[in-house]
Design a protein around this motif. Structure first.
Motif, PDB file in Angstrom:
ATOM      1  N   ARG A  96       0.814  -1.221   0.000  1.00  0.00           N
ATOM      2  CA  ARG A  96       0.000   0.000   0.000  1.00  0.00           C
ATOM      3  C   ARG A  96       0.844   1.267   0.000  1.00  0.00           C
ATOM      4  O   ARG A  96       0.452   2.259  -0.596  1.00  0.00           O
ATOM      5  N   THR A  97       1.967   1.220   0.679  1.00  0.00           N
ATOM      6  CA  THR A  97       2.813   2.411   0.721  1.00  0.00           C
ATOM      7  C   THR A  97       4.140   2.118   0.033  1.00  0.00           C
ATOM      8  O   THR A  97       4.526   0.964  -0.148  1.00  0.00           O
ATOM      9  N   ARG A  98       4.814   3.168  -0.322  1.00  0.00           N
ATOM     10  CA  ARG A  98       6.127   3.029  -0.976  1.00  0.00           C
ATOM     11  C   ARG A  98       7.116   2.341  -0.031  1.00  0.00           C
ATOM     12  O   ARG A  98       7.925   1.526  -0.456  1.00  0.00           O
ATOM     13  N   ARG A  99       7.027   2.666   1.247  1.00  0.00           N
ATOM     14  CA  ARG A  99       7.928   2.053   2.242  1.00  0.00           C
ATOM     15  C   ARG A  99       7.690   0.544   2.327  1.00  0.00           C
ATOM     16  O   ARG A  99       8.632  -0.237   2.381  1.00  0.00           O
ATOM     17  N   THR A 100       6.432   0.127   2.362  1.00  0.00           N
ATOM     18  CA  THR A 100       6.097  -1.297   2.400  1.00  0.00           C
ATOM     19  C   THR A 100       6.622  -2.010   1.167  1.00  0.00           C
ATOM     20  O   THR A 100       7.208  -3.097   1.265  1.00  0.00           O
ATOM     21  N   ARG A 101       6.418  -1.395   0.000  1.00  0.00           N
ATOM     22  CA  ARG A 101       6.912  -2.005  -1.241  1.00  0.00           C
ATOM     23  C   ARG A 101       8.424  -2.108  -1.226  1.00  0.00           C
ATOM     24  O   ARG A 101       8.986  -3.117  -1.663  1.00  0.00           O
ATOM     25  N   ALA A 102       9.110  -1.080  -0.715  1.00  0.00           N
ATOM     26  CA  ALA A 102      10.579  -1.102  -0.667  1.00  0.00           C
ATOM     27  C   ALA A 102      11.087  -2.187   0.285  1.00  0.00           C
ATOM     28  O   ALA A 102      12.031  -2.918  -0.049  1.00  0.00           O
ATOM     29  N   ILE A 103      10.452  -2.317   1.433  1.00  0.00           N
ATOM     30  CA  ILE A 103      10.862  -3.349   2.396  1.00  0.00           C
ATOM     31  C   ILE A 103      10.634  -4.740   1.810  1.00  0.00           C
ATOM     32  O   ILE A 103      11.502  -5.619   1.910  1.00  0.00           O
ATOM     33  N   CYS A 104       9.494  -4.936   1.180  1.00  0.00           N
ATOM     34  CA  CYS A 104       9.201  -6.235   0.567  1.00  0.00           C
ATOM     35  C   CYS A 104      10.157  -6.529  -0.588  1.00  0.00           C
ATOM     36  O   CYS A 104      10.574  -7.676  -0.781  1.00  0.00           O
ATOM     37  N   TYR A 105      10.510  -5.505  -1.334  1.00  0.00           N
ATOM     38  CA  TYR A 105      11.450  -5.665  -2.450  1.00  0.00           C
ATOM     39  C   TYR A 105      12.812  -6.120  -1.940  1.00  0.00           C
ATOM     40  O   TYR A 105      13.388  -7.100  -2.439  1.00  0.00           O
ATOM     41  N   ILE A 106      13.334  -5.447  -0.930  1.00  0.00           N
ATOM     42  CA  ILE A 106      14.642  -5.808  -0.372  1.00  0.00           C
ATOM     43  C   ILE A 106      14.586  -7.202   0.257  1.00  0.00           C
ATOM     44  O   ILE A 106      15.490  -8.020   0.063  1.00  0.00           O
ATOM     45  N   ALA A 107      13.506  -7.492   0.981  1.00  0.00           N
ATOM     46  CA  ALA A 107      13.363  -8.815   1.592  1.00  0.00           C
ATOM     47  C   ALA A 107      13.289  -9.901   0.523  1.00  0.00           C
ATOM     48  O   ALA A 107      13.888 -10.975   0.675  1.00  0.00           O
ATOM     49  N   ALA A 108      12.576  -9.635  -0.576  1.00  0.00           N
ATOM     50  CA  ALA A 108      12.477 -10.613  -1.661  1.00  0.00           C
ATOM     51  C   ALA A 108      13.845 -10.870  -2.289  1.00  0.00           C
ATOM     52  O   ALA A 108      14.184 -12.021  -2.594  1.00  0.00           O
TER      53      ALA A 108
END
Length: 132
Positions: A96-108
Motif C-alpha cells: 500500500r505504501t512506498r515504504r512497504t513495497r521497498a521493504i518487501c522488495y529488499i526482503a524478496a
C-alpha cells in the motif's frame, strides 16, 4: 531422460538467474514510479521465464531420485520460493505504501539470494552453512 539432466539443469539455472534479474529490474523501476514494469509485454516476459523455470524444475524432479528430499535442502528451497513470490507480489503490486513495497522488495531479493545459496550448497542453511 537422465541423459538430458545437465542441459535441463543449466537451463533451470539460466531461467532462475533471468527471473531474479528481471524481478530486480522491475522492482527497482516500480519503486521509482515508472510505468513500464507493469506493462503487459514485460509481465508476459516474466510469466514466460517463470513458466520455463517451473517446467525445468519439474523435469529435474522427475529425473532425480526421491532421496533428494532426505536432507531438507530442496524442501527449504521450495518453502523459500513461496516466501519470495509473496514478497514479490507485495513489492510490485500489493504494497500500500512506498515504504512497504521497498521493504518487501529488499526482503524478496535477500530471500532470492538465500534460495540461490541453498541451490549452490545443497544445504538448507545455504550461504549461512559456509559461515560455520
Amino acid at each position: 531422460m537422465i541423459e538430458f539432466y545437465p542441459q535441463i539443469k543449466h537451463f533451470h539455472i539460466f531461467c532462475a538467474l533471468l527471473s531474479g534479474s528481471l524481478f530486480a529490474l522491475r522492482g527497482a523501476f516500480a519503486l521509482a514510479d515508472m510505468r513500464w514494469p507493469h506493462a503487459l509485454p514485460v509481465r508476459w516476459l516474466s510469466w514466460t521465464v517463470d513458466t520455463a523455470l517451473l517446467t525445468a524444475a519439474m523435469m529435474l524432479l522427475t529425473i532425480l531420485p526421491g532421496a533428494m528430499f532426505a536432507n531438507g535442502w530442496l524442501t527449504m528451497k521450495i518453502v523459500l520460493i513461496v516466501v519470495y513470490v509473496v514478497l514479490g507480489v507485495f513489492a510490485l503490486r500489493r504494497g500500500r505504501t512506498r515504504r512497504t513495497r521497498a521493504i518487501c522488495y529488499i526482503a524478496a531479493l535477500l530471500v532470492f539470494a538465500q534460495i540461490y545459496g541453498i541451490a549452490r550448497t545443497h544445504n538448507p542453511l545455504g550461504w549461512f552453512w559456509l559461515l560455520q
